[in-house]
Design a protein around this motif. Sequence first.
Motif, PDB file in Angstrom:
ATOM      1  N   ASN A   1       0.825  -1.211   0.000  1.00  0.00           N
ATOM      2  CA  ASN A   1       0.000   0.000   0.000  1.00  0.00           C
ATOM      3  C   ASN A   1       0.855   1.254   0.000  1.00  0.00           C
ATOM      4  OD1 ASN A   1      -2.863  -0.484  -0.034  1.00  0.00           O
ATOM      5  ND2 ASN A   1      -2.526  -1.672   1.850  1.00  0.00           N
ATOM      6  N   ASP A   2       1.920   1.232   0.802  1.00  0.00           N
ATOM      7  CA  ASP A   2       2.814   2.405   0.881  1.00  0.00           C
ATOM      8  C   ASP A   2       3.366   2.780  -0.488  1.00  0.00           C
ATOM      9  OD1 ASP A   2       2.501   2.564   3.594  1.00  0.00           O
ATOM     10  OD2 ASP A   2       4.366   1.488   4.068  1.00  0.00           O
ATOM     11  N   ILE A   3       3.726   1.781  -1.276  1.00  0.00           N
ATOM     12  CA  ILE A   3       4.334   2.110  -2.583  1.00  0.00           C
ATOM     13  C   ILE A   3       3.271   2.252  -3.679  1.00  0.00           C
ATOM     14  CG2 ILE A   3       6.587   1.045  -2.021  1.00  0.00           C
ATOM     15  CD1 ILE A   3       5.719  -1.263  -3.953  1.00  0.00           C
ATOM     16  N   LYS A   4       2.013   2.257  -3.260  1.00  0.00           N
ATOM     17  CA  LYS A   4       0.872   2.491  -4.167  1.00  0.00           C
ATOM     18  C   LYS A   4       0.767   1.431  -5.256  1.00  0.00           C
ATOM     19  CE  LYS A   4       0.405   7.392  -3.327  1.00  0.00           C
ATOM     20  NZ  LYS A   4       1.503   7.566  -2.351  1.00  0.00           N
ATOM     21  N   ALA A   5       1.035   0.184  -4.847  1.00  0.00           N
ATOM     22  CA  ALA A   5       0.815  -0.920  -5.792  1.00  0.00           C
ATOM     23  C   ALA A   5      -0.694  -1.066  -5.984  1.00  0.00           C
ATOM     24  CB  ALA A   5       1.412  -2.206  -5.242  1.00  0.00           C
ATOM     25  N   GLU A   6      -1.096  -1.505  -7.203  1.00  0.00           N
ATOM     26  CA  GLU A   6      -2.540  -1.691  -7.421  1.00  0.00           C
ATOM     27  C   GLU A   6      -2.992  -3.061  -6.924  1.00  0.00           C
ATOM     28  OE1 GLU A   6      -3.952  -0.446 -11.461  1.00  0.00           O
ATOM     29  OE2 GLU A   6      -1.852   0.186 -11.574  1.00  0.00           O
ATOM     30  N   PHE A   7      -2.123  -4.029  -7.091  1.00  0.00           N
ATOM     31  CA  PHE A   7      -2.458  -5.398  -6.695  1.00  0.00           C
ATOM     32  C   PHE A   7      -1.331  -6.021  -5.888  1.00  0.00           C
ATOM     33  CE2 PHE A   7      -4.961  -4.689 -10.463  1.00  0.00           C
ATOM     34  CZ  PHE A   7      -6.186  -5.231 -10.097  1.00  0.00           C
ATOM     35  N   ALA A   8      -1.722  -6.951  -5.018  1.00  0.00           N
ATOM     36  CA  ALA A   8      -0.723  -7.819  -4.398  1.00  0.00           C
ATOM     37  C   ALA A   8      -0.975  -9.225  -4.931  1.00  0.00           C
ATOM     38  CB  ALA A   8      -0.859  -7.782  -2.896  1.00  0.00           C
ATOM     39  N   VAL A   9       0.088  -9.871  -5.353  1.00  0.00           N
ATOM     40  CA  VAL A   9      -0.018 -11.266  -5.792  1.00  0.00           C
ATOM     41  C   VAL A   9       0.598 -12.121  -4.698  1.00  0.00           C
ATOM     42  CG1 VAL A   9       0.811 -12.942  -7.483  1.00  0.00           C
ATOM     43  CG2 VAL A   9       0.007 -10.706  -8.252  1.00  0.00           C
ATOM     44  N   LEU A  10      -0.257 -12.893  -4.016  1.00  0.00           N
ATOM     45  CA  LEU A  10       0.218 -13.686  -2.882  1.00  0.00           C
ATOM     46  C   LEU A  10       0.631 -15.068  -3.363  1.00  0.00           C
ATOM     47  CD1 LEU A  10      -1.671 -11.410  -1.694  1.00  0.00           C
ATOM     48  CD2 LEU A  10      -2.155 -12.985   0.159  1.00  0.00           C
ATOM     49  N   VAL A  11       1.892 -15.384  -3.173  1.00  0.00           N
ATOM     50  CA  VAL A  11       2.389 -16.675  -3.634  1.00  0.00           C
ATOM     51  C   VAL A  11       2.488 -17.603  -2.408  1.00  0.00           C
ATOM     52  CG1 VAL A  11       4.193 -17.841  -4.953  1.00  0.00           C
ATOM     53  CG2 VAL A  11       3.697 -15.429  -5.403  1.00  0.00           C
ATOM     54  N   GLY A  12       1.391 -18.330  -2.170  1.00  0.00           N
ATOM     55  CA  GLY A  12       1.333 -19.228  -1.001  1.00  0.00           C
ATOM     56  C   GLY A  12       1.542 -20.667  -1.422  1.00  0.00           C
ATOM     57  N   LYS A  13       2.017 -21.470  -0.493  1.00  0.00           N
ATOM     58  CA  LYS A  13       2.362 -22.877  -0.794  1.00  0.00           C
ATOM     59  C   LYS A  13       1.156 -23.651  -1.333  1.00  0.00           C
ATOM     60  CE  LYS A  13       5.619 -26.082  -0.171  1.00  0.00           C
ATOM     61  NZ  LYS A  13       6.575 -25.925  -1.252  1.00  0.00           N
ATOM     62  N   ASN A  14       0.010 -23.525  -0.631  1.00  0.00           N
ATOM     63  CA  ASN A  14      -1.166 -24.319  -1.028  1.00  0.00           C
ATOM     64  C   ASN A  14      -1.663 -23.966  -2.414  1.00  0.00           C
ATOM     65  OD1 ASN A  14      -0.970 -25.482   1.427  1.00  0.00           O
ATOM     66  ND2 ASN A  14      -2.578 -24.233   2.393  1.00  0.00           N
ATOM     67  N   GLU A  15      -1.754 -22.646  -2.697  1.00  0.00           N
ATOM     68  CA  GLU A  15      -2.228 -22.205  -4.026  1.00  0.00           C
ATOM     69  C   GLU A  15      -1.248 -22.666  -5.110  1.00  0.00           C
ATOM     70  OE1 GLU A  15      -1.994 -20.241  -1.428  1.00  0.00           O
ATOM     71  OE2 GLU A  15      -3.944 -19.319  -1.070  1.00  0.00           O
ATOM     72  N   LEU A  16       0.043 -22.544  -4.792  1.00  0.00           N
ATOM     73  CA  LEU A  16       1.055 -22.930  -5.778  1.00  0.00           C
ATOM     74  C   LEU A  16       0.876 -24.378  -6.209  1.00  0.00           C
ATOM     75  CD1 LEU A  16       4.673 -21.706  -4.946  1.00  0.00           C
ATOM     76  CD2 LEU A  16       3.341 -21.262  -7.003  1.00  0.00           C
ATOM     77  N   GLU A  17       0.579 -25.239  -5.246  1.00  0.00           N
ATOM     78  CA  GLU A  17       0.415 -26.664  -5.557  1.00  0.00           C
ATOM     79  C   GLU A  17      -0.724 -26.892  -6.538  1.00  0.00           C
ATOM     80  OE1 GLU A  17       0.397 -28.516  -1.711  1.00  0.00           O
ATOM     81  OE2 GLU A  17       2.590 -28.312  -1.592  1.00  0.00           O
ATOM     82  N   GLU A  18      -1.666 -25.962  -6.574  1.00  0.00           N
ATOM     83  CA  GLU A  18      -2.781 -26.076  -7.542  1.00  0.00           C
ATOM     84  C   GLU A  18      -2.516 -25.231  -8.789  1.00  0.00           C
ATOM     85  OE1 GLU A  18      -6.544 -25.101  -5.673  1.00  0.00           O
ATOM     86  OE2 GLU A  18      -5.824 -25.994  -3.809  1.00  0.00           O
ATOM     87  N   GLY A  19      -1.292 -24.712  -8.914  1.00  0.00           N
ATOM     88  CA  GLY A  19      -0.946 -23.889 -10.088  1.00  0.00           C
ATOM     89  C   GLY A  19      -1.589 -22.511 -10.036  1.00  0.00           C
ATOM     90  N   LYS A  20      -1.870 -22.029  -8.845  1.00  0.00           N
ATOM     91  CA  LYS A  20      -2.562 -20.745  -8.714  1.00  0.00           C
ATOM     92  C   LYS A  20      -1.813 -19.780  -7.802  1.00  0.00           C
ATOM     93  CE  LYS A  20      -7.246 -22.525  -9.165  1.00  0.00           C
ATOM     94  NZ  LYS A  20      -8.429 -22.906  -8.410  1.00  0.00           N
ATOM     95  N   VAL A  21      -2.212 -18.521  -7.859  1.00  0.00           N
ATOM     96  CA  VAL A  21      -1.793 -17.528  -6.853  1.00  0.00           C
ATOM     97  C   VAL A  21      -3.044 -16.775  -6.432  1.00  0.00           C
ATOM     98  CG1 VAL A  21       0.592 -17.117  -7.590  1.00  0.00           C
ATOM     99  CG2 VAL A  21      -1.276 -15.878  -8.694  1.00  0.00           C
ATOM    100  N   SER A  22      -2.933 -16.042  -5.337  1.00  0.00           N
ATOM    101  CA  SER A  22      -4.067 -15.291  -4.863  1.00  0.00           C
ATOM    102  C   SER A  22      -3.833 -13.813  -5.182  1.00  0.00           C
ATOM    103  CB  SER A  22      -4.167 -15.513  -3.354  1.00  0.00           C
ATOM    104  OG  SER A  22      -5.407 -15.097  -2.920  1.00  0.00           O
ATOM    105  N   VAL A  23      -4.810 -13.173  -5.847  1.00  0.00           N
ATOM    106  CA  VAL A  23      -4.629 -11.774  -6.240  1.00  0.00           C
ATOM    107  C   VAL A  23      -5.522 -10.882  -5.384  1.00  0.00           C
ATOM    108  CG1 VAL A  23      -4.865 -10.085  -8.100  1.00  0.00           C
ATOM    109  CG2 VAL A  23      -4.029 -12.400  -8.606  1.00  0.00           C
ATOM    110  N   LYS A  24      -4.893  -9.923  -4.731  1.00  0.00           N
ATOM    111  CA  LYS A  24      -5.666  -9.012  -3.889  1.00  0.00           C
ATOM    112  C   LYS A  24      -5.682  -7.625  -4.534  1.00  0.00           C
ATOM    113  CE  LYS A  24      -5.796  -7.233   0.835  1.00  0.00           C
ATOM    114  NZ  LYS A  24      -6.688  -7.861   1.771  1.00  0.00           N
TER     115      LYS A  24
END
Length: 410
Positions: free
Chosen positions: A363-386
Amino acid sequence: MKLERPRGTRDFLPEEMKKRREMEKILRRIAESYGYGEIATPTFEHVELFTLKSGESIVEEMYVFKDKSGRELALRPELTAPVMRLYVNSCEVMPKPLRFYYFANCFRYERPQKGRYREFWQFGVELIGSDSHLADAEVIMLAYEMLKALKVEFKLEIGHVGIMRDVLKGIENSDRIMRLIDKNQIDELEKFMNDCKVDEKVKDRVFRLIELKGDASILEKVNFAEKEIERLKRIAEILDAAKVEYEFDLGIVRGLDYYTGVVFECYAPNLGAQKQICGGGSYELASLFGGQKTPATGFAIGFDRVYEVCNVDGEKIRTVFVVAFEDTYLDALKIAKMLRNSGFVAVIDVMERNLKKQLSYANDIKAEFAVLVGKNELEEGKVSVKDLKSGQQIDVPIKELTNFLSSRTV
Ligand code: HAM
């Protein structure tokens, strides 16, 4: 001990640099569209290059030093003299006219104040080899177009130093008189001319000229310097056809001593005392530097002053923060690389922070999105986008990530 930067110099942070680079890009594009090519000269030169002709004021204001071999050198206070030295050294045989432009820092030992620095930047052009009024008109149009493109509010004023020189022909101390006119020190000018016992008729002409400002009709009021007046009229025809807005001001004589003909200046009314944002005109320096006598004309825009009043924004680049954890860092790096290759700015954690702190920094650097690279999502070939504005979060297959972000970002 806390070290400070030298007086009259500045540091520039990323936000400022972004705007400066954007301005620079616009100016370069326009200069190049007129056929001007970029040149660069050394930051320091032999001091004589400037003492030969640049005018008393500039010499007093120079940074002069001796190198270890005792050579007297000066940091460049401007670039017209260096460009003409370069021309005489290497370009005399090239087909004329030559069209050069530069963007460079200059150094003047002046008393710093708002808009007046000891290190400042000029964006300038020199058109070398033509004595025609068409060359004067081209550089004036170019300066006008550049300042318009930067969305600056400004006034363009055009004069001819030949007219005042004609009035002062044969008068002792005419250089000093010209300088007082340039600085608009009218009381001192009167006193100085009285002290020097300048003829009443000449004094009268000087004061009449200083007051002659306005459209082309003022040119009719001058019944001497016919050649010079005729030139201004011909320039007026071209500028009118090109819809350039300007005024004549026959009191413009410019501070640098090398000008010989048409001169012009631009002012930004909102800038206060240091409101001159551009200055230029025609001059002859080549013969002084050992070359053939060669007419030239050009101008320099005071980049730092224009910065203050110009309305361009730096390019908006979409920024994504990649939230990475110890067990997913290498995969997160690959995802960041993929995003960068697709034109995003991808910033990744290098502080080994926890999720909450990484999101807060995003938020401080005014990013529009955060892409969360978590272990569980990765195993399903996914990431979580906030979405950092709305707070919404959804899982997205890695294969579709760049398309997904592209379709959501502005
Ligand atoms: P100048 O009028 O001395 O002309 O400088 C050009 C511009 O540089 C000024 O209009 C002003 O905006 C900016 N400038 C000058 N001094 C400072 C300062 N201390 N701090 C910030 N900005 C400053 C020349 O230098 C000529 N070489 C222009 C030229 C090119 N004539 C023919 N070709």
